[in-house]
Write an enzyme that holds these catalytic residues in place. Structure first.
Site, PDB file in Angstrom:
ATOM      1  N   CYS A   2       0.854  -1.176   0.000  1.00  0.00           N
ATOM      2  CA  CYS A   2       0.000   0.000   0.000  1.00  0.00           C
ATOM      3  C   CYS A   2       0.893   1.229   0.000  1.00  0.00           C
ATOM      4  O   CYS A   2       2.102   1.138   0.184  1.00  0.00           O
ATOM      5  CB  CYS A   2      -0.877   0.002   1.245  1.00  0.00           C
ATOM      6  SG  CYS A   2      -1.732  -1.561   1.489  1.00  0.00           S
ATOM      7  N   ARG A  27       1.944   1.236  -6.009  1.00  0.00           N
ATOM      8  CA  ARG A  27       2.159   0.329  -4.881  1.00  0.00           C
ATOM      9  C   ARG A  27       0.900  -0.458  -4.534  1.00  0.00           C
ATOM     10  O   ARG A  27       0.971  -1.459  -3.825  1.00  0.00           O
ATOM     11  CB  ARG A  27       2.607   1.132  -3.656  1.00  0.00           C
ATOM     12  CG  ARG A  27       3.957   1.782  -3.843  1.00  0.00           C
ATOM     13  CD  ARG A  27       4.319   2.555  -2.607  1.00  0.00           C
ATOM     14  NE  ARG A  27       4.504   1.676  -1.475  1.00  0.00           N
ATOM     15  CZ  ARG A  27       5.673   1.333  -0.976  1.00  0.00           C
ATOM     16  NH1 ARG A  27       6.769   1.785  -1.518  1.00  0.00           N
ATOM     17  NH2 ARG A  27       5.762   0.536   0.052  1.00  0.00           N
ATOM     18  N   TRP A  80      -3.640  -2.091  -1.287  1.00  0.00           N
ATOM     19  CA  TRP A  80      -3.569  -3.398  -1.949  1.00  0.00           C
ATOM     20  C   TRP A  80      -4.104  -4.374  -0.904  1.00  0.00           C
ATOM     21  O   TRP A  80      -3.473  -4.603   0.126  1.00  0.00           O
ATOM     22  CB  TRP A  80      -2.122  -3.725  -2.327  1.00  0.00           C
ATOM     23  CG  TRP A  80      -1.984  -5.001  -3.097  1.00  0.00           C
ATOM     24  CD1 TRP A  80      -2.166  -5.171  -4.441  1.00  0.00           C
ATOM     25  CD2 TRP A  80      -1.597  -6.281  -2.590  1.00  0.00           C
ATOM     26  NE1 TRP A  80      -1.935  -6.478  -4.786  1.00  0.00           N
ATOM     27  CE2 TRP A  80      -1.579  -7.184  -3.679  1.00  0.00           C
ATOM     28  CE3 TRP A  80      -1.277  -6.772  -1.319  1.00  0.00           C
ATOM     29  CZ2 TRP A  80      -1.252  -8.531  -3.534  1.00  0.00           C
ATOM     30  CZ3 TRP A  80      -0.948  -8.112  -1.178  1.00  0.00           C
ATOM     31  CH2 TRP A  80      -0.940  -8.974  -2.287  1.00  0.00           C
ATOM     32  N   ASN A 106       0.316   0.749   6.499  1.00  0.00           N
ATOM     33  CA  ASN A 106       0.913  -0.245   5.591  1.00  0.00           C
ATOM     34  C   ASN A 106       1.418  -1.401   6.443  1.00  0.00           C
ATOM     35  O   ASN A 106       1.939  -1.166   7.535  1.00  0.00           O
ATOM     36  CB  ASN A 106       2.146   0.327   4.878  1.00  0.00           C
ATOM     37  CG  ASN A 106       1.782   1.156   3.681  1.00  0.00           C
ATOM     38  OD1 ASN A 106       0.611   1.346   3.393  1.00  0.00           O
ATOM     39  ND2 ASN A 106       2.787   1.653   2.995  1.00  0.00           N
ATOM     40  N   GLY A 107       1.358  -2.616   5.904  1.00  0.00           N
ATOM     41  CA  GLY A 107       1.883  -3.764   6.663  1.00  0.00           C
ATOM     42  C   GLY A 107       0.742  -4.643   7.144  1.00  0.00           C
ATOM     43  O   GLY A 107      -0.398  -4.520   6.677  1.00  0.00           O
ATOM     44  N   GLU A 487      11.838 -15.183 -16.847  1.00  0.00           N
ATOM     45  CA  GLU A 487      11.495 -13.770 -16.719  1.00  0.00           C
ATOM     46  C   GLU A 487      10.573 -13.323 -17.863  1.00  0.00           C
ATOM     47  O   GLU A 487       9.623 -12.569 -17.649  1.00  0.00           O
ATOM     48  CB  GLU A 487      12.787 -12.934 -16.676  1.00  0.00           C
ATOM     49  CG  GLU A 487      12.606 -11.430 -16.654  1.00  0.00           C
ATOM     50  CD  GLU A 487      11.785 -10.916 -15.476  1.00  0.00           C
ATOM     51  OE1 GLU A 487      11.544 -11.660 -14.514  1.00  0.00           O
ATOM     52  OE2 GLU A 487      11.350  -9.749 -15.548  1.00  0.00           O
ATOM     53  N   LYS A 491       6.914 -11.788 -17.263  1.00  0.00           N
ATOM     54  CA  LYS A 491       6.492 -10.481 -17.801  1.00  0.00           C
ATOM     55  C   LYS A 491       5.188 -10.623 -18.562  1.00  0.00           C
ATOM     56  O   LYS A 491       4.264  -9.846 -18.374  1.00  0.00           O
ATOM     57  CB  LYS A 491       7.565  -9.981 -18.735  1.00  0.00           C
ATOM     58  CG  LYS A 491       8.379  -8.784 -18.568  1.00  0.00           C
ATOM     59  CD  LYS A 491       8.634  -7.981 -17.377  1.00  0.00           C
ATOM     60  CE  LYS A 491       8.214  -8.416 -16.030  1.00  0.00           C
ATOM     61  NZ  LYS A 491       9.151  -8.338 -14.976  1.00  0.00           N
ATOM     62  N   GLU A 494       2.217 -11.397 -16.187  1.00  0.00           N
ATOM     63  CA  GLU A 494       1.890 -10.277 -15.300  1.00  0.00           C
ATOM     64  C   GLU A 494       1.036  -9.218 -15.981  1.00  0.00           C
ATOM     65  O   GLU A 494       0.081  -8.722 -15.403  1.00  0.00           O
ATOM     66  CB  GLU A 494       3.179  -9.559 -14.881  1.00  0.00           C
ATOM     67  CG  GLU A 494       3.827 -10.040 -13.633  1.00  0.00           C
ATOM     68  CD  GLU A 494       4.997  -9.143 -13.238  1.00  0.00           C
ATOM     69  OE1 GLU A 494       5.896  -8.923 -14.081  1.00  0.00           O
ATOM     70  OE2 GLU A 494       5.000  -8.664 -12.100  1.00  0.00           O
ATOM     71  N   HIS A 510      10.148 -33.565 -21.313  1.00  0.00           N
ATOM     72  CA  HIS A 510       9.879 -34.429 -20.158  1.00  0.00           C
ATOM     73  C   HIS A 510       8.472 -34.213 -19.598  1.00  0.00           C
ATOM     74  O   HIS A 510       8.185 -34.629 -18.479  1.00  0.00           O
ATOM     75  CB  HIS A 510      10.927 -34.181 -19.069  1.00  0.00           C
ATOM     76  CG  HIS A 510      12.306 -34.605 -19.486  1.00  0.00           C
ATOM     77  ND1 HIS A 510      12.664 -35.922 -19.646  1.00  0.00           N
ATOM     78  CD2 HIS A 510      13.390 -33.877 -19.834  1.00  0.00           C
ATOM     79  CE1 HIS A 510      13.927 -35.989 -20.041  1.00  0.00           C
ATOM     80  NE2 HIS A 510      14.388 -34.766 -20.176  1.00  0.00           N
ATOM     81  N   LYS A 608       3.446  -3.124  -6.336  1.00  0.00           N
ATOM     82  CA  LYS A 608       4.857  -2.969  -6.704  1.00  0.00           C
ATOM     83  C   LYS A 608       5.788  -3.600  -5.678  1.00  0.00           C
ATOM     84  O   LYS A 608       6.728  -4.290  -6.029  1.00  0.00           O
ATOM     85  CB  LYS A 608       5.173  -1.490  -6.881  1.00  0.00           C
ATOM     86  CG  LYS A 608       6.610  -1.194  -7.315  1.00  0.00           C
ATOM     87  CD  LYS A 608       6.867  -1.722  -8.699  1.00  0.00           C
ATOM     88  CE  LYS A 608       8.278  -1.499  -9.173  1.00  0.00           C
ATOM     89  NZ  LYS A 608       8.586  -2.269 -10.378  1.00  0.00           N
TER      90      LYS A 608
HETATM   91  O1  M6R Z   1      11.366  -5.156  -5.013  1.00  0.00           O
HETATM   92  P1  M6R Z   1      11.815  -6.566  -5.289  1.00  0.00           P
HETATM   93  O2  M6R Z   1      12.773  -6.645  -6.414  1.00  0.00           O
HETATM   94  O3  M6R Z   1      12.322  -7.247  -4.066  1.00  0.00           O
HETATM   95  O4  M6R Z   1      10.487  -7.297  -5.735  1.00  0.00           O
HETATM   96  C1  M6R Z   1      10.470  -8.661  -5.983  1.00  0.00           C
HETATM   97  C2  M6R Z   1       9.222  -9.068  -6.738  1.00  0.00           C
HETATM   98  O5  M6R Z   1       8.081  -8.774  -5.989  1.00  0.00           O
HETATM   99  C3  M6R Z   1       9.125  -8.358  -8.088  1.00  0.00           C
HETATM  100  O6  M6R Z   1      10.265  -8.573  -8.865  1.00  0.00           O
HETATM  101  C4  M6R Z   1       7.896  -8.837  -8.867  1.00  0.00           C
HETATM  102  O7  M6R Z   1       8.053 -10.161  -9.253  1.00  0.00           O
HETATM  103  C5  M6R Z   1       7.637  -7.938 -10.060  1.00  0.00           C
HETATM  104  N1  M6R Z   1       6.240  -7.669 -10.178  1.00  0.00           N
HETATM  105  C6  M6R Z   1       8.109  -8.500 -11.341  1.00  0.00           C
HETATM  106  O8  M6R Z   1       7.789  -7.732 -12.445  1.00  0.00           O
END
Ligand code: M6R
Length: 613
Positions: A2, A27, A80, A106-107, A487, A491, A494, A510, A608
């Protein structure tokens, strides 16, 4: 997860809070809210489901013609959801039972159920499903005219993580803030003080900031801040100068932050390399490693920890540490590290890879590794973040603010820094001067290599156009291109919601190959590498089952002509090539998501920085 912003000053708070929320929206963006405090102390809260623009519209409509328009104090939050769905009652701020104080948080309050049960037994009628409301009501229970004291007493009963900002009817012009495990930064202006969970929300107002430490409680007014630490001792915290350029948190003419950040990569990687390559000695100069050459030479093993994209960057690094530095390297998902009782000791180097420097799992791994006596370094983007501060040493990636939830320039910055580290450690071991110089020369080319990939934006968009309606896609790679495949798949899923999986190319046969149907896109990282012919055989196996092969190949490479589509990346060292290849896959994912009309910068269900376990 958040985002928090608070303001105490002399200007109308509402536009400042809403502007801050817009900068923090990446965030969390399922609901938002604010509370304003009139000079009399009266509190007015407005909440809305959805993005900050919905809150802005509501605030504009509801405040028009009221004295609250000029209210000079307020707190705001973009959420969030963790406890309870994204609804108005669950949105922050939350109030005490008598509604005389409210807070944003937050938290996660881990023992909120017990607190809630206790308060309900005393007659409290909760109006939300959140953990935060339990905290607001608990502070209210302790409040007897001294907000700082009440916050301290309530927090002493709380387990979990928090960054909070609280205001009370009876203390106009005063905001109390506290943090533990969730970042808070104070912004010091002229006759105004701000608080935010992220410095990006402050850049438009001030450059002078104070990062609060875990356990700090601060009383904030327009002209001063009084900080006490976890032992209730008054502390003078260092005032830092924000290096952020306000333009860096704007879209700058691009349709999305993600596209802007993809295009920033020649510059962001140049920043990661700046002043760190020693071409003559074929090595890297990394002051942040802070450790003596002897200590570095004694390292026996490297353990890389991270989550999501940062985990993938660590997996690329693993290959570089083995190949260039002859070091035993392994990658562990940060979430698993402390629960598997890791065998870690003083001759292990633990690298915590994190863009935000706030990811709860990675932070927990850092703490565990430190307890076990390992040397712990951060590979972090956000200066002043908790992981950066708790590791105390490490190498910043200097990618600049990354606003898009999907990480792009942070990934390439992380890989660049890990490659620099591997070069540095390699030269302290068996990597020859000649090979070191060759590697340094290849790394120095990275900004130009990335530029060559970006120049193919239109061609990659055309490939994306031909796969945009697919509901499944597979990404294959071997060696250091395996994590790039992971990755690329991350991407795509996501931001476009296409079901995408990354596999080691050899693993396809496999099991996963059973999933292929005619036309399924299979993106094969088939650039020049010692394993090229193996990768290509794996691609052929997929093609024989009717898959549509999209090959990422090196310029000038012979072979792979049978692919249905080709994306050409510049020819370079196979480890260095992970970066241009990742950029090509970022563009591919971006264009697929754009063509599918997705919310690219703020994909559904994501946030984020993930500050909960
Ligand atoms: O801030 P961080 O790099 O520690 O975050 C790790 C993951 O939460 C972050 O890389 C997440 O997978 C992203 N949404 C990827 O695009």
């Amino acid at each position: 997860m958040c985002g928090i912003i608070g303001y105490v000053g002399r200007q109308p708070a509402a536009p400042i809070l809403l502007g801050g929320l817009r900068r923090l929206e990446y965030r969390g963006y399922d609901s938002a809210g604010l509370a304003l405090q009139a000079p009399s102390g009266r509190l007015t809260a407005i909440r809305a489901v959805g993005k900050v623009m919905h809150l802005t519209a509501k605030v504009t409509a509801e405040l028009a013609g009221t004295p609250e328009v000029a209210a000079p104090v307020g707190i705001a939050h973009t959420r969030w959801a963790t406890h309870g769905a994204p609804t108005e009652p669950n949105a922050h701020p939350h109030f005490s039972g008598d509604r005389r104080l409210c807070l944003v948080h937050n938290g996660i309050i881990e023992n909120y159920r017990a607190i809630r049960a206790r308060l309900e037994a005393k007659g409290h009628a909760f109006v939300s499903e959140t953990d935060t409301e339990a905290l607001a009501r608990l502070i209210g229970e302790h409040y007897q005219g001294d907000l700082r004291k009440a916050v301290g007493q309530a927090l002493a009963q709380v387990e979990g993580a928090y960054g909070i900002a609280v205001i009370a009817v009876d203390e106009p012009g005063v905001m109390v803030v506290a943090r533990k495990g969730s970042p808070l930064v104070l912004g010091l202006g002229e006759g105004e003080t701000l608080v935010a969970s992220d410095a990006a929300a402050l850049v438009a107002h001030t450059r002078r900031v104070i990062y609060l430490d875990d356990g700090d409680i601060a009383v904030v007014t327009a002209d001063r801040v009084d900080i006490r630490d976890r032992h209730d001792v008054v502390r003078e915290r260092e005032v830092a100068e924000l290096g952020l350029d306000p333009g860096a948190v704007e879209k700058g003419g691009y349709a999305h932050f993600m596209l802007k950040e993809i295009h920033e990569q020649p510059e962001s990687v140049r920043n990661a390399l700046r002043g760190r390559l020693d071409a003559e000695h074929g090595t890297a100069v990394l002051a942040g490693m802070g450790t003596s050459a002897r200590e570095l030479a004694e390292i026996q093993r490297i353990i890389l920890v991270g989550c999501g994209t940062s985990l993938h960057a660590g997996q690329v690094g693993e290959f570089a540490f083995e190949d260039w530095a002859d070091l035993n390297a392994e990658v562990q998902p940060a979430a698993e590290f402390r629960y598997r009782n890791p065998l870690v000791g003083s001759r292990d180097l633990v690298l915590a890879v994190s863009q935000s420097g706030e990811t709860a799992d990675t932070l927990a791994a850092v703490r565990e590794a430190k307890v076990k006596g390992a040397l712990v370094l951060g590979v972090v983007n956000v200066v002043g973040s908790t992981i950066a501060r708790e590791t105390g040493q490490g190498v910043f990636i200097h990618a600049g603010p990354e606003i898009s939830v999907a990480s792009t320039k942070a990934f390439t910055g992380q890989v660049a820094v890990l490659l620099l580290m591997a070069l540095r450690l390699g030269r302290g071991r068996r990597l020859s001067l000649e090979r070191g110089r060759a590697v340094a020369a290849e790394l120095a080319r990275l900004p130009e290599l990335i530029g060559q990939v970006l120049a193919q934006n239109d061609a990659i968009a055309a490939v994306a156009g031909r796969m945009a309606t697919a509901e499944h896609a597979y990404f294959l790679g071997r060696g250091p291109m395996h994590p790039v495949a992971l990755e690329g798949a991350l991407k795509l899923k996501e931001i476009s919601y296409v079901h995408a999986e990354g596999y080691h190319a050899a693993e396809m046969k496999h099991g996963p190959i059973a999933l292929l149907t005619p036309g399924t896109p299979v993106i094969v990282l088939a650039n020049r590498s010692p394993q090229w012919d193996k990768v290509w055989s794996n691609a052929e196996e997929c093609k024989a089952r009717g898959a549509r092969i999209i090959a990422v190949v090196s310029a000038g490479q012979v072979g792979g002509e049978q692919a249905d589509e080709r994306i050409v990346i510049p020819d370079c060292d196979p480890l260095v090539a992970t970066i241009p290849a990742a950029v090509a896959l970022q563009l591919l994912a971006y264009h697929v998501a754009r063509l599918r009309g997705c919310s690219i910068d703020q994909p559904r269900n994501l946030a984020k920085s993930v500050t909960v376990e």
